[in-house]
Enzyme design. Sequence first.
Site, PDB file in Angstrom:
ATOM      1  N   CYS A 102       0.852  -1.198   0.000  1.00  0.00           N
ATOM      2  CA  CYS A 102       0.000   0.000   0.000  1.00  0.00           C
ATOM      3  C   CYS A 102       0.881   1.238   0.000  1.00  0.00           C
ATOM      4  O   CYS A 102       1.708   1.417   0.888  1.00  0.00           O
ATOM      5  CB  CYS A 102      -0.882  -0.017   1.245  1.00  0.00           C
ATOM      6  SG  CYS A 102      -1.717   1.542   1.558  1.00  0.00           S
ATOM      7  N   CYS A 106      -3.527   7.449  -1.631  1.00  0.00           N
ATOM      8  CA  CYS A 106      -4.803   7.590  -2.352  1.00  0.00           C
ATOM      9  C   CYS A 106      -5.917   8.080  -1.457  1.00  0.00           C
ATOM     10  O   CYS A 106      -6.856   8.715  -1.932  1.00  0.00           O
ATOM     11  CB  CYS A 106      -5.216   6.245  -2.932  1.00  0.00           C
ATOM     12  SG  CYS A 106      -3.856   5.265  -3.519  1.00  0.00           S
ATOM     13  N   THR A 193      -4.265   4.750   7.451  1.00  0.00           N
ATOM     14  CA  THR A 193      -3.198   4.446   6.492  1.00  0.00           C
ATOM     15  C   THR A 193      -2.293   5.663   6.297  1.00  0.00           C
ATOM     16  O   THR A 193      -2.778   6.744   5.971  1.00  0.00           O
ATOM     17  CB  THR A 193      -3.858   4.052   5.157  1.00  0.00           C
ATOM     18  OG1 THR A 193      -4.597   2.861   5.356  1.00  0.00           O
ATOM     19  CG2 THR A 193      -2.822   3.827   4.076  1.00  0.00           C
ATOM     20  N   GLU A 262      -0.292   1.631   9.293  1.00  0.00           N
ATOM     21  CA  GLU A 262      -1.571   2.011   9.867  1.00  0.00           C
ATOM     22  C   GLU A 262      -1.336   2.428  11.321  1.00  0.00           C
ATOM     23  O   GLU A 262      -0.438   1.901  11.976  1.00  0.00           O
ATOM     24  CB  GLU A 262      -2.585   0.851   9.836  1.00  0.00           C
ATOM     25  CG  GLU A 262      -3.436   0.811   8.582  1.00  0.00           C
ATOM     26  CD  GLU A 262      -2.714   0.232   7.373  1.00  0.00           C
ATOM     27  OE1 GLU A 262      -1.848  -0.645   7.575  1.00  0.00           O
ATOM     28  OE2 GLU A 262      -2.994   0.640   6.241  1.00  0.00           O
ATOM     29  N   HIS A 297     -12.722   5.608  -3.271  1.00  0.00           N
ATOM     30  CA  HIS A 297     -11.675   4.730  -2.732  1.00  0.00           C
ATOM     31  C   HIS A 297     -11.878   3.282  -3.185  1.00  0.00           C
ATOM     32  O   HIS A 297     -10.915   2.539  -3.333  1.00  0.00           O
ATOM     33  CB  HIS A 297     -11.611   4.844  -1.208  1.00  0.00           C
ATOM     34  CG  HIS A 297     -10.252   4.504  -0.678  1.00  0.00           C
ATOM     35  ND1 HIS A 297      -9.088   5.025  -1.212  1.00  0.00           N
ATOM     36  CD2 HIS A 297      -9.841   3.665   0.312  1.00  0.00           C
ATOM     37  CE1 HIS A 297      -8.049   4.528  -0.583  1.00  0.00           C
ATOM     38  NE2 HIS A 297      -8.470   3.688   0.351  1.00  0.00           N
ATOM     39  N   TYR A 301      -8.946   0.821  -5.418  1.00  0.00           N
ATOM     40  CA  TYR A 301      -8.367  -0.483  -5.085  1.00  0.00           C
ATOM     41  C   TYR A 301      -7.796  -1.225  -6.295  1.00  0.00           C
ATOM     42  O   TYR A 301      -7.343  -2.374  -6.172  1.00  0.00           O
ATOM     43  CB  TYR A 301      -9.349  -1.317  -4.256  1.00  0.00           C
ATOM     44  CG  TYR A 301      -9.073  -1.087  -2.780  1.00  0.00           C
ATOM     45  CD1 TYR A 301      -9.349   0.144  -2.202  1.00  0.00           C
ATOM     46  CD2 TYR A 301      -8.462  -2.050  -1.993  1.00  0.00           C
ATOM     47  CE1 TYR A 301      -9.043   0.390  -0.870  1.00  0.00           C
ATOM     48  CE2 TYR A 301      -8.157  -1.811  -0.661  1.00  0.00           C
ATOM     49  CZ  TYR A 301      -8.450  -0.600  -0.107  1.00  0.00           C
ATOM     50  OH  TYR A 301      -8.127  -0.363   1.205  1.00  0.00           O
ATOM     51  N   CYS A 303      -5.124  -0.476  -7.077  1.00  0.00           N
ATOM     52  CA  CYS A 303      -3.757  -0.625  -6.554  1.00  0.00           C
ATOM     53  C   CYS A 303      -3.434  -2.109  -6.378  1.00  0.00           C
ATOM     54  O   CYS A 303      -2.305  -2.545  -6.594  1.00  0.00           O
ATOM     55  CB  CYS A 303      -3.616   0.112  -5.233  1.00  0.00           C
ATOM     56  SG  CYS A 303      -4.643  -0.568  -3.905  1.00  0.00           S
ATOM     57  N   GLU A 451      -6.255  -5.627   4.103  1.00  0.00           N
ATOM     58  CA  GLU A 451      -6.680  -4.302   3.631  1.00  0.00           C
ATOM     59  C   GLU A 451      -7.651  -4.440   2.456  1.00  0.00           C
ATOM     60  O   GLU A 451      -8.591  -3.660   2.315  1.00  0.00           O
ATOM     61  CB  GLU A 451      -5.457  -3.477   3.225  1.00  0.00           C
ATOM     62  CG  GLU A 451      -5.795  -2.019   2.978  1.00  0.00           C
ATOM     63  CD  GLU A 451      -4.560  -1.177   2.710  1.00  0.00           C
ATOM     64  OE1 GLU A 451      -3.727  -1.601   1.892  1.00  0.00           O
ATOM     65  OE2 GLU A 451      -4.438  -0.100   3.304  1.00  0.00           O
TER      66      GLU A 451
HETATM   67 FE1  SF4 Z   1      -3.259   1.870  -0.132  1.00  0.00          FE
HETATM   68 FE2  SF4 Z   1      -4.563   0.938  -2.224  1.00  0.00          FE
HETATM   69 FE3  SF4 Z   1      -5.826   2.491  -0.406  1.00  0.00          FE
HETATM   70 FE4  SF4 Z   1      -3.970   3.480  -2.120  1.00  0.00          FE
HETATM   71  S1  SF4 Z   1      -6.003   2.606  -2.642  1.00  0.00           S
HETATM   72  S2  SF4 Z   1      -4.135   3.921   0.041  1.00  0.00           S
HETATM   73  S3  SF4 Z   1      -2.502   1.806  -2.223  1.00  0.00           S
HETATM   74  S4  SF4 Z   1      -4.972   0.437  -0.111  1.00  0.00           S
HETATM   75 FE    FE Z   2      -6.775   1.434   2.084  1.00  0.00          FE
END
Ligand code: SF4
Ligand code: FE
Length: 487
Positions: A102, A106, A193, A262, A297, A301, A303, A451
């Site tokens: 992570c 974001c 986070t 976190e 958000h 994800y 990500c 997560e």
């Molecule tokens: Fe972390 Fe993914 Fe959330 Fe970005 S979207 S803060 S990389 S968990």
């Molecule tokens: Fe997150």
Amino acid sequence: MSKLMTGAEYRASLAKRKPLRVYLNGKRVEDVVNHPIIAPSINTLALTYDMAHDAEQKELMTTTSTLTGKTINRFSHLHASPADLVKKVKMQRMLGGKCGTCFQRCVGMDAMNAVFATTFDTDAKFGTKYHERFRKFVEYVQENDLIVDGCMTDVKGDRSKSPSEQADPDMYVRVVERRPDGIVIRGAKAHQTGAVNSHEHLLMPTCTMRAEDKDYAVCCSVPVDHPNIVYIYGRQSCDERKMDTSPAGQIDSGASCFGGQEALVIFEDVFIPNENVYMDGEYELAGTLVERFAGYHRSSYCCKVGVGDVLIGAAQTAAEYNGAAKASHIKDKIVEMIHLNETIMGCGLAACAEGKQMPAGNYLIDIMLANICKQNVTRFPYELSRLLQDIAGGLMVTLPSAHDLYNPETAEYLKKYLAAAPGVTVENRMKLLRLIENLTLGRAAVGYLTESMHGAGSPQAQRIMIGRLANLKSKQALAKNLAQIKE
Ligand code: SF4
Ligand code: FE
């Protein structure tokens, strides 16, 4: 051009903050920036700065501010089109692939877009003056290339009770005092986070609220180094392996310099001046703000698709190292991993392509598709991890330490008995297996698995939204029409 920090400048900016009250493993942390358990999470955020200077990634990492016309890091952007939203998720996939964890930045981006739109709507409804204040905050963040911690999740206490019904009134962050020049807030936000690695917190309410919850309908920003904020750092699986900074220790800790972060963040009567207050009591808009933030958000994800790329690459490499890459069941498992991973990406991209402009001017993703994207993320990474562990073999958890490989008394045994396909060194095999262990069981699994389950809302939160947005009546009408049902 506004400032585009490098990773090194970002580290220096953290060191310039006032001392933070951070506690980890029962002790106050004196040097937050260089602590070996915290450092990997800072390395990850530094990457989001360095990539903005990388010729190949500039297109994804930077953009033009809609507020100032200057070049900015995409993480502080107010999305100006569906194409912008698409670049956002492609950037997130790219970064997930580079760090395998992570990258923490974001949440603030998603929070800023949600608050920008909601302050506009609040002013339109109540004649308040929040939007202009918030615009100034976004400009400040863009001009200085700062990291914002999107601070939403309250600790929530008894889940069967609303914020104002709790036995302890501090279970949700609330306004405890109103002064002519600002407000005083108290409470705690959980699972934050990147909280310790950020410059500003942007607090938002965590759920829909009613009139009696008025004092909990609060949105505001505050510098991370405010003296009345306490941070209690989360423990992660295998995090103490990072304390061993020797080359062997680094292999054992997952062969990666990156990590997530976190913390539990406690606001002990923090004064917020009026210019940093963006909602105070307008409980009618709390649900809209939550829904928009969660929607953004949930598409972010993607990500995890980048991390999924790493898993697929690790699976193929493990198969080759073991001499098993040609087996048809291995090939099929890898195809299955690719299918799962690209399905997540497909939903994320679709949510962005279907983005719509909000009255404030910035663009919101399609909320239904974003919720489907995140629902897939609560499941597919577990299946991807299972397939990777299947292909990697049991050695990923029975492997001796790299210290034994570097110890002359045991080195030759390990080189002889852990040899696999020709040309593969035991050291490389160890690095790969430790990476897989880290991604699916260790510190990185916090980001890739748990997560994925709970970040941006637990699976049930998406299912509630999916059920609500599905418009079942229109689907029933289709069925009844085809069946020629007349009621
Ligand atoms: Fe972390 Fe993914 Fe959330 Fe970005 S979207 S803060 S990389 S968990
Ligand atoms: Fe997150």
